[in-house]
Structure formats: structure tokens, C-alpha cells
Design a protein around this motif. Structure first.
Motif, PDB file in Angstrom:
ATOM      1  N   GLU A 163     130.442 116.926  27.281  1.00  0.00           N
ATOM      2  CA  GLU A 163     131.685 117.248  27.987  1.00  0.00           C
ATOM      3  C   GLU A 163     131.423 118.229  29.124  1.00  0.00           C
ATOM      4  O   GLU A 163     131.956 118.074  30.226  1.00  0.00           O
ATOM      5  CB  GLU A 163     132.721 117.840  27.029  1.00  0.00           C
ATOM      6  N   LEU A 164     130.603 119.237  28.861  1.00  0.00           N
ATOM      7  CA  LEU A 164     130.311 120.242  29.888  1.00  0.00           C
ATOM      8  C   LEU A 164     129.571 119.621  31.067  1.00  0.00           C
ATOM      9  O   LEU A 164     129.827 119.982  32.223  1.00  0.00           O
ATOM     10  CB  LEU A 164     129.499 121.391  29.285  1.00  0.00           C
ATOM     11  N   ASN A 218     130.639 119.354  35.211  1.00  0.00           N
ATOM     12  CA  ASN A 218     129.704 119.977  36.147  1.00  0.00           C
ATOM     13  C   ASN A 218     129.350 121.423  35.813  1.00  0.00           C
ATOM     14  O   ASN A 218     129.093 122.234  36.703  1.00  0.00           O
ATOM     15  CB  ASN A 218     130.223 119.867  37.589  1.00  0.00           C
ATOM     16  N   VAL A 219     129.322 121.751  34.534  1.00  0.00           N
ATOM     17  CA  VAL A 219     128.869 123.069  34.091  1.00  0.00           C
ATOM     18  C   VAL A 219     127.340 123.051  34.109  1.00  0.00           C
ATOM     19  O   VAL A 219     126.714 122.064  33.720  1.00  0.00           O
ATOM     20  CB  VAL A 219     129.389 123.387  32.672  1.00  0.00           C
ATOM     21  N   VAL A 246     121.899 126.032  22.842  1.00  0.00           N
ATOM     22  CA  VAL A 246     121.711 125.640  24.232  1.00  0.00           C
ATOM     23  C   VAL A 246     122.284 126.764  25.086  1.00  0.00           C
ATOM     24  O   VAL A 246     123.120 127.541  24.619  1.00  0.00           O
ATOM     25  CB  VAL A 246     122.384 124.271  24.547  1.00  0.00           C
ATOM     26  N   HIS A 247     121.836 126.850  26.333  1.00  0.00           N
ATOM     27  CA  HIS A 247     122.311 127.889  27.244  1.00  0.00           C
ATOM     28  C   HIS A 247     122.987 127.254  28.451  1.00  0.00           C
ATOM     29  O   HIS A 247     122.511 126.242  28.973  1.00  0.00           O
ATOM     30  CB  HIS A 247     121.151 128.773  27.707  1.00  0.00           C
ATOM     31  N   ILE A 248     124.071 127.889  28.895  1.00  0.00           N
ATOM     32  CA  ILE A 248     124.811 127.441  30.073  1.00  0.00           C
ATOM     33  C   ILE A 248     125.059 128.653  30.966  1.00  0.00           C
ATOM     34  O   ILE A 248     124.803 129.791  30.567  1.00  0.00           O
ATOM     35  CB  ILE A 248     126.156 126.779  29.690  1.00  0.00           C
ATOM     36  N   LEU A 249     125.555 128.402  32.186  1.00  0.00           N
ATOM     37  CA  LEU A 249     125.943 129.481  33.087  1.00  0.00           C
ATOM     38  C   LEU A 249     127.427 129.383  33.383  1.00  0.00           C
ATOM     39  O   LEU A 249     127.954 128.288  33.591  1.00  0.00           O
ATOM     40  CB  LEU A 249     125.172 129.394  34.410  1.00  0.00           C
TER      41      LEU A 249
END
Length: 158
Positions: free
Chosen positions: A120-121, A125-126, A141-144
């Protein structure tokens, strides 16, 4: 006559069960997208002397610190028989673990269905920093976020 009543009864029961099964399938699909974040899994921050900071928190605030910080155990609101953990940890100020963020902190959020959430992220466009990794204690997991703060997503094995 008896066969007819039996047949009608079986058809009614079958319709009821089919409807129930269909409703369950629909609800399960909906449940996949229910909550994205279920709580805070950890708070991590950089400091000049992690050992001294850990000792300060131990002495002055009673944290049961180790070289890996401390864990706060709690009960889950929706099922008090299940325990959860929130991790608190210091890192050296030169750690690369928070990269690509230049911030001095990182928050870990507890999530459900990490694989589905990541898909979904991506559609939204995450920025996904890395691939999902699996350990004995869960998936990560890592995101910004929009300001470049690195966020750790954790699907725990409670």
C-alpha cells in the motif's frame, strides 16, 4: 412429505452457512486493511555516550537498562492475555542505523500485516528504504516520512 421438509431444511441451512461464509470472507478482506499502526514499538535516539546515558536513566528514572536499552512490557488492550513490548534504546551519535535520515531519533511503530502495508505504501509513493527482514521476534522495514525522518515498521511475533 418428510423428504421435502428435510430438503427444504437442508437448503435453508446451506443458504445460511453459505451466506455466513461469504460474509466472513468479506470481513477478512476488510480486516487486512483495518489498522496500519497498532502502537509504538520503540524509541531510539543518538547520544554522545550511550553507556553513560543508559546509566543515568537507570540511576535517576529506574530503567532496567542493558547495552541494548530497556523493554517496557504491557498488555494489549484488545486481549489482556497478550503481552507487548516497547523498546527504548540509545545509539552512538555516529551510528549509521538511522541513515539516510540525519535526525537524532527514530521511532519504531508496531504494525499488522507488514507485507500488505508495504505494498500500500509503495502505491502511495512512500519511500521504502530497504526490504522486509524477518527475525525470531518479527518482521522489519524502514520508510521515510515527508521530512526525511526514518521510521522503523515492526510486525512483532508477540
Amino acid at each position: 412429505m418428510m423428504k421435502r421438509v428435510l430438503l427444504i431444511s437442508v437448503l435453508i441451512a446451506g443458504s445460511f452457512l453459505a451466506g455466513f461464509a461469504f460474509k466472513t470472507v468479506i470481513n477478512n478482506k476488510g480486516d487486512i486493511k483495518m489498522k496500519k499502526v497498532t502502537g509504538i514499538g520503540g524509541i531510539f535516539f543518538k547520544c554522545k555516550d550511550p553507556k553513560a546515558v543508559n546509566e543515568w536513566y537507570k540511576t535517576h528514572l529506574g530503567f532496567d537498562t542493558t547495552p541494548y536499552g530497556t523493554s517496557f512490557e504491557w498488555r494489549q488492550a484488545d486481549d489482556s492475555t497478550k503481552k507487548g513490548l516497547t523498546q527504548w534504546n540509545t545509539f552512538p551519535e555516529n551510528t549509521k542505523y538511522f541513515d539516510p535520515s540525519s535526525k537524532d531519533f527514530m521511532i519504531n511503530y508496531r504494525v499488522e500485516n507488514l507485507e500488505i502495508l508495504v505494498e500500500e505504501l509503495k502505491k502511495e509513493n512512500v519511500t521504502i528504504v530497504d526490504k522486509i527482514e524477518t527475525y525470531d521476534y518479527g518482521k522489519f522495514v524502514h520508510i521515510l516520512d515527508p521530512e526525511g525522518n526514518k521510521i522503523e515498521l515492526w510486525e512483532p511475533k508477540d
